[in-house]
Design a protein around this motif. Sequence first.
Motif, PDB file in Angstrom:
ATOM      1  N   GLY A 272      19.725  12.364  17.315  1.00  0.00           N
ATOM      2  CA  GLY A 272      19.313  13.141  16.134  1.00  0.00           C
ATOM      3  C   GLY A 272      18.481  12.353  15.142  1.00  0.00           C
ATOM      4  O   GLY A 272      17.898  12.928  14.228  1.00  0.00           O
ATOM      5  N   SER A 273      18.440  11.024  15.299  1.00  0.00           N
ATOM      6  CA  SER A 273      17.613  10.228  14.388  1.00  0.00           C
ATOM      7  C   SER A 273      16.138  10.413  14.745  1.00  0.00           C
ATOM      8  O   SER A 273      15.809  10.933  15.814  1.00  0.00           O
ATOM      9  CB  SER A 273      18.008   8.750  14.466  1.00  0.00           C
ATOM     10  OG  SER A 273      17.729   8.253  15.754  1.00  0.00           O
ATOM     11  N   ILE A 274      15.273  10.025  13.820  1.00  0.00           N
ATOM     12  CA  ILE A 274      13.826  10.145  14.034  1.00  0.00           C
ATOM     13  C   ILE A 274      13.245   8.744  14.213  1.00  0.00           C
ATOM     14  O   ILE A 274      13.565   7.836  13.435  1.00  0.00           O
ATOM     15  CB  ILE A 274      13.147  10.807  12.810  1.00  0.00           C
ATOM     16  CG1 ILE A 274      13.813  12.133  12.445  1.00  0.00           C
ATOM     17  CG2 ILE A 274      11.642  10.972  13.059  1.00  0.00           C
ATOM     18  CD1 ILE A 274      13.536  13.272  13.367  1.00  0.00           C
ATOM     19  N   LEU A 275      12.425   8.597  15.242  1.00  0.00           N
ATOM     20  CA  LEU A 275      11.735   7.325  15.458  1.00  0.00           C
ATOM     21  C   LEU A 275      10.268   7.514  15.097  1.00  0.00           C
ATOM     22  O   LEU A 275       9.609   8.416  15.605  1.00  0.00           O
ATOM     23  CB  LEU A 275      11.864   6.916  16.932  1.00  0.00           C
ATOM     24  CG  LEU A 275      11.123   5.624  17.325  1.00  0.00           C
ATOM     25  CD1 LEU A 275      11.778   4.407  16.688  1.00  0.00           C
ATOM     26  CD2 LEU A 275      11.092   5.471  18.853  1.00  0.00           C
ATOM     27  N   THR A 276       9.757   6.669  14.175  1.00  0.00           N
ATOM     28  CA  THR A 276       8.317   6.678  13.925  1.00  0.00           C
ATOM     29  C   THR A 276       7.745   5.365  14.456  1.00  0.00           C
ATOM     30  O   THR A 276       8.319   4.292  14.252  1.00  0.00           O
ATOM     31  CB  THR A 276       7.981   6.853  12.426  1.00  0.00           C
ATOM     32  OG1 THR A 276       8.558   5.796  11.661  1.00  0.00           O
ATOM     33  CG2 THR A 276       8.496   8.189  11.890  1.00  0.00           C
ATOM     34  N   LYS A 277       6.634   5.487  15.176  1.00  0.00           N
ATOM     35  CA  LYS A 277       5.963   4.302  15.730  1.00  0.00           C
ATOM     36  C   LYS A 277       4.647   4.125  14.978  1.00  0.00           C
ATOM     37  O   LYS A 277       3.974   5.107  14.683  1.00  0.00           O
ATOM     38  CB  LYS A 277       5.682   4.510  17.221  1.00  0.00           C
ATOM     39  CG  LYS A 277       6.946   4.797  18.031  1.00  0.00           C
ATOM     40  CD  LYS A 277       6.576   5.061  19.480  1.00  0.00           C
ATOM     41  CE  LYS A 277       7.552   6.013  20.131  1.00  0.00           C
ATOM     42  NZ  LYS A 277       7.043   6.530  21.415  1.00  0.00           N
ATOM     43  N   HIS A 278       4.332   2.888  14.664  1.00  0.00           N
ATOM     44  CA  HIS A 278       3.205   2.597  13.781  1.00  0.00           C
ATOM     45  C   HIS A 278       2.328   1.496  14.338  1.00  0.00           C
ATOM     46  O   HIS A 278       2.842   0.570  14.979  1.00  0.00           O
ATOM     47  CB  HIS A 278       3.718   2.126  12.416  1.00  0.00           C
ATOM     48  CG  HIS A 278       4.578   3.131  11.719  1.00  0.00           C
ATOM     49  ND1 HIS A 278       4.095   4.016  10.810  1.00  0.00           N
ATOM     50  CD2 HIS A 278       5.903   3.405  11.850  1.00  0.00           C
ATOM     51  CE1 HIS A 278       5.085   4.786  10.370  1.00  0.00           C
ATOM     52  NE2 HIS A 278       6.190   4.436  10.986  1.00  0.00           N
ATOM     53  N   GLU A 279       1.041   1.614  14.063  1.00  0.00           N
ATOM     54  CA  GLU A 279       0.169   0.480  14.340  1.00  0.00           C
ATOM     55  C   GLU A 279      -0.927   0.393  13.279  1.00  0.00           C
ATOM     56  O   GLU A 279      -1.474   1.409  12.849  1.00  0.00           O
ATOM     57  CB  GLU A 279      -0.457   0.563  15.734  1.00  0.00           C
ATOM     58  CG  GLU A 279      -1.332  -0.662  15.998  1.00  0.00           C
ATOM     59  CD  GLU A 279      -1.551  -1.026  17.462  1.00  0.00           C
ATOM     60  OE1 GLU A 279      -1.081  -0.291  18.350  1.00  0.00           O
ATOM     61  OE2 GLU A 279      -2.199  -2.064  17.711  1.00  0.00           O
ATOM     62  N   ILE A 280      -1.190  -0.829  12.841  1.00  0.00           N
ATOM     63  CA  ILE A 280      -2.303  -1.102  11.934  1.00  0.00           C
ATOM     64  C   ILE A 280      -3.414  -1.757  12.750  1.00  0.00           C
ATOM     65  O   ILE A 280      -3.194  -2.783  13.400  1.00  0.00           O
ATOM     66  CB  ILE A 280      -1.878  -2.059  10.789  1.00  0.00           C
ATOM     67  CG1 ILE A 280      -0.680  -1.522  10.001  1.00  0.00           C
ATOM     68  CG2 ILE A 280      -3.067  -2.342   9.850  1.00  0.00           C
ATOM     69  CD1 ILE A 280      -0.913  -0.234   9.259  1.00  0.00           C
ATOM     70  N   MET A 281      -4.577  -1.123  12.729  1.00  0.00           N
ATOM     71  CA  MET A 281      -5.746  -1.659  13.425  1.00  0.00           C
ATOM     72  C   MET A 281      -6.769  -2.084  12.394  1.00  0.00           C
ATOM     73  O   MET A 281      -6.954  -1.419  11.371  1.00  0.00           O
ATOM     74  CB  MET A 281      -6.388  -0.580  14.308  1.00  0.00           C
ATOM     75  CG  MET A 281      -5.559  -0.068  15.465  1.00  0.00           C
ATOM     76  SD  MET A 281      -5.427  -1.249  16.844  1.00  0.00           S
ATOM     77  CE  MET A 281      -7.142  -1.384  17.383  1.00  0.00           C
ATOM     78  N   SER A 282      -7.451  -3.195  12.662  1.00  0.00           N
ATOM     79  CA  SER A 282      -8.545  -3.623  11.795  1.00  0.00           C
ATOM     80  C   SER A 282      -9.755  -3.774  12.706  1.00  0.00           C
ATOM     81  O   SER A 282      -9.863  -4.761  13.431  1.00  0.00           O
ATOM     82  CB  SER A 282      -8.173  -4.937  11.123  1.00  0.00           C
ATOM     83  OG  SER A 282      -9.246  -5.397  10.341  1.00  0.00           O
ATOM     84  N   GLY A 283     -10.604  -2.750  12.738  1.00  0.00           N
ATOM     85  CA  GLY A 283     -11.671  -2.715  13.741  1.00  0.00           C
ATOM     86  C   GLY A 283     -11.018  -2.625  15.112  1.00  0.00           C
ATOM     87  O   GLY A 283     -10.154  -1.773  15.340  1.00  0.00           O
ATOM     88  N   ASP A 284     -11.374  -3.519  16.037  1.00  0.00           N
ATOM     89  CA  ASP A 284     -10.783  -3.501  17.378  1.00  0.00           C
ATOM     90  C   ASP A 284      -9.551  -4.391  17.468  1.00  0.00           C
ATOM     91  O   ASP A 284      -8.959  -4.542  18.532  1.00  0.00           O
ATOM     92  CB  ASP A 284     -11.811  -4.012  18.404  1.00  0.00           C
ATOM     93  CG  ASP A 284     -12.949  -3.033  18.594  1.00  0.00           C
ATOM     94  OD1 ASP A 284     -12.736  -1.828  18.307  1.00  0.00           O
ATOM     95  OD2 ASP A 284     -14.042  -3.466  19.004  1.00  0.00           O
ATOM     96  N   SER A 285      -9.193  -4.980  16.347  1.00  0.00           N
ATOM     97  CA  SER A 285      -8.120  -5.961  16.367  1.00  0.00           C
ATOM     98  C   SER A 285      -6.777  -5.310  16.012  1.00  0.00           C
ATOM     99  O   SER A 285      -6.671  -4.544  15.051  1.00  0.00           O
ATOM    100  CB  SER A 285      -8.479  -7.062  15.355  1.00  0.00           C
ATOM    101  OG  SER A 285      -7.425  -7.935  15.184  1.00  0.00           O
ATOM    102  N   HIS A 286      -5.737  -5.612  16.802  1.00  0.00           N
ATOM    103  CA  HIS A 286      -4.381  -5.120  16.521  1.00  0.00           C
ATOM    104  C   HIS A 286      -3.767  -6.028  15.461  1.00  0.00           C
ATOM    105  O   HIS A 286      -3.611  -7.224  15.694  1.00  0.00           O
ATOM    106  CB  HIS A 286      -3.529  -5.160  17.784  1.00  0.00           C
ATOM    107  CG  HIS A 286      -4.086  -4.328  18.899  1.00  0.00           C
ATOM    108  ND1 HIS A 286      -3.640  -3.050  19.178  1.00  0.00           N
ATOM    109  CD2 HIS A 286      -5.086  -4.578  19.776  1.00  0.00           C
ATOM    110  CE1 HIS A 286      -4.342  -2.557  20.185  1.00  0.00           C
ATOM    111  NE2 HIS A 286      -5.216  -3.460  20.574  1.00  0.00           N
ATOM    112  N   SER A 287      -3.411  -5.453  14.319  1.00  0.00           N
ATOM    113  CA  SER A 287      -2.915  -6.287  13.219  1.00  0.00           C
ATOM    114  C   SER A 287      -1.391  -6.325  13.160  1.00  0.00           C
ATOM    115  O   SER A 287      -0.801  -7.373  12.960  1.00  0.00           O
ATOM    116  CB  SER A 287      -3.451  -5.777  11.891  1.00  0.00           C
ATOM    117  OG  SER A 287      -4.854  -5.783  11.912  1.00  0.00           O
ATOM    118  N   ALA A 288      -0.771  -5.179  13.296  1.00  0.00           N
ATOM    119  CA  ALA A 288       0.691  -5.130  13.222  1.00  0.00           C
ATOM    120  C   ALA A 288       1.169  -3.864  13.901  1.00  0.00           C
ATOM    121  O   ALA A 288       0.480  -2.841  13.905  1.00  0.00           O
ATOM    122  CB  ALA A 288       1.156  -5.163  11.772  1.00  0.00           C
ATOM    123  N   ILE A 289       2.370  -3.955  14.461  1.00  0.00           N
ATOM    124  CA  ILE A 289       2.960  -2.815  15.158  1.00  0.00           C
ATOM    125  C   ILE A 289       4.406  -2.717  14.691  1.00  0.00           C
ATOM    126  O   ILE A 289       5.047  -3.729  14.426  1.00  0.00           O
ATOM    127  CB  ILE A 289       2.791  -3.011  16.693  1.00  0.00           C
ATOM    128  CG1 ILE A 289       3.347  -1.850  17.494  1.00  0.00           C
ATOM    129  CG2 ILE A 289       3.386  -4.322  17.171  1.00  0.00           C
ATOM    130  CD1 ILE A 289       2.912  -1.893  18.965  1.00  0.00           C
TER     131      ILE A 289
END
Lengths: 252, 252
Positions: free
Chosen positions: B226-243
């Motif tokens: 019943g909990s909610i999972l949110t998945k996130h990613e920060i992109m800076s141009g083509d570079s993966h910054s944080a997940i």
Amino acid sequence: MENQPTVFSEKHRVTYYEADFTRRMTIAMMLDVIILASEDHSDKLGVGAEFVRQFGVTWVVIQYDVHINRMPVVDENITINTKSKSYNKYFAYREFTIESESGEVLMHMTGLWAAMNYKERKIASIPKETVEPFGAEKVNQVPKMPKPQKVQYNEETKQSFRVRYTDIDSNQHVNNAHYMDWMVNVLPADFLTNHTPTHFLLRYENEVKYGSTVESYYDMEEQEDGSILTKHEIMSGDSHSAIANITWRKND
Amino acid sequence: MENQPTVFSEKHRVTYYEADFTRRMTIAMMLDVIILASEDHSDKLGVGAEFVRQFGVTWVVIQYDVHINRMPVVDENITINTKSKSYNKYFAYREFTIESESGEVLMHMTGLWAAMNYKERKIASIPKETVEPFGAEKVNQVPKMPKPQKVQYNEETKQSFRVRYTDIDSNQHVNNAHYMDWMVNVLPADFLTNHTPTHFLLRYENEVKYGSTVESYYDMEEQEDGSILTKHEIMSGDSHSAIANITWRKND
């Protein structure tokens, strides 16, 4: 006999996340800790936000006039002092100082508050019960504050800021200090790195709402004494939200 | 004989400007006070940022794994406890808890740090002088952390954030906690008002630079419990910054 306003003081340690790249506290954080001191003062006297709400009103800030001798820096322990000096039917006038550990006055600020009817969102007369406990003096006219000069709108240097969910603080409106962040962040990075604020006038006109986008305008001019004056305005659609003038000197 | 890691504790009062609309501390502010505790711990042992720099390196955060029983609320006095548990050639492993005044554990966090050569901006081996004073244990393998699940990119719900001058803190890079603000602020306001985080995994990949614009992506799914999972990613141009992955429960 004249009332003697009570002075309230609290200590604060400036942390790395309250400071910018130059290790100086940001203006927005300085306003946050100042407002906290005024809220703690009110709470201590039993006239905090909840007490004030029973009169159907809530405090709103109209204007600040701030003289800065030196911005507090990371790991500095500062003391914030505040007193409620005077009030008339519509305005309450408050003074603040920030002192270093050695008692040097880093900042002196005066601020003007008004009571807003929280249902009609209109200015109301100030209930005396909310100001008398401070020892504030009832006057005909509270001290006048200089009005900030208007910005020359420049569409090319304006920047847009979306009002974020986390901009709304626990007082349930957009944190007043964030307007200052929207104003400062449009200035060029090398200007911010090489200058420090010595004075600012900030006037609030209309509250912005969560989810809206504001436009932050500025222009910049050199003063006769060599200092730089930046003029700022935050617009939300056709509505004037806040206007400010900031004076800067070059870093030593 | 096994080393006994030293525990460092410091107190913090949650203020109105550190909390959101719901009067709960924001996740970003929680990370700020946690990192402050680890820096104060290092400073107290004489192995602060300046000491570390003489080895040509600087600490960088790789990942956090955070379990939250309850978010601290406005005017709560919390205690942050931290210890440096263990390290191997490339990673240092740290534990944190946040406790309420009655000793209730509000949050438990583990974090993984690495030493980065500050000229080459590459991971370097950890100088033992920078970790031994904590009483940390040298191990072959530090505890593994679960890897955040990847986001399903959705161009329609992504939002852009310009990296602001005031996002760069006195450590002279974009404050790590701000990535969390970029992640949280894309979620719908009514979701944020009605849910509270119970767990998050946050992994940093590449630093973003001042003046760049990042894209914040998310998707959301209901879990079996019943909990909610949110998945996130920060992109800076083509570079993966944080997940990151954040688990949320509905407010009581």
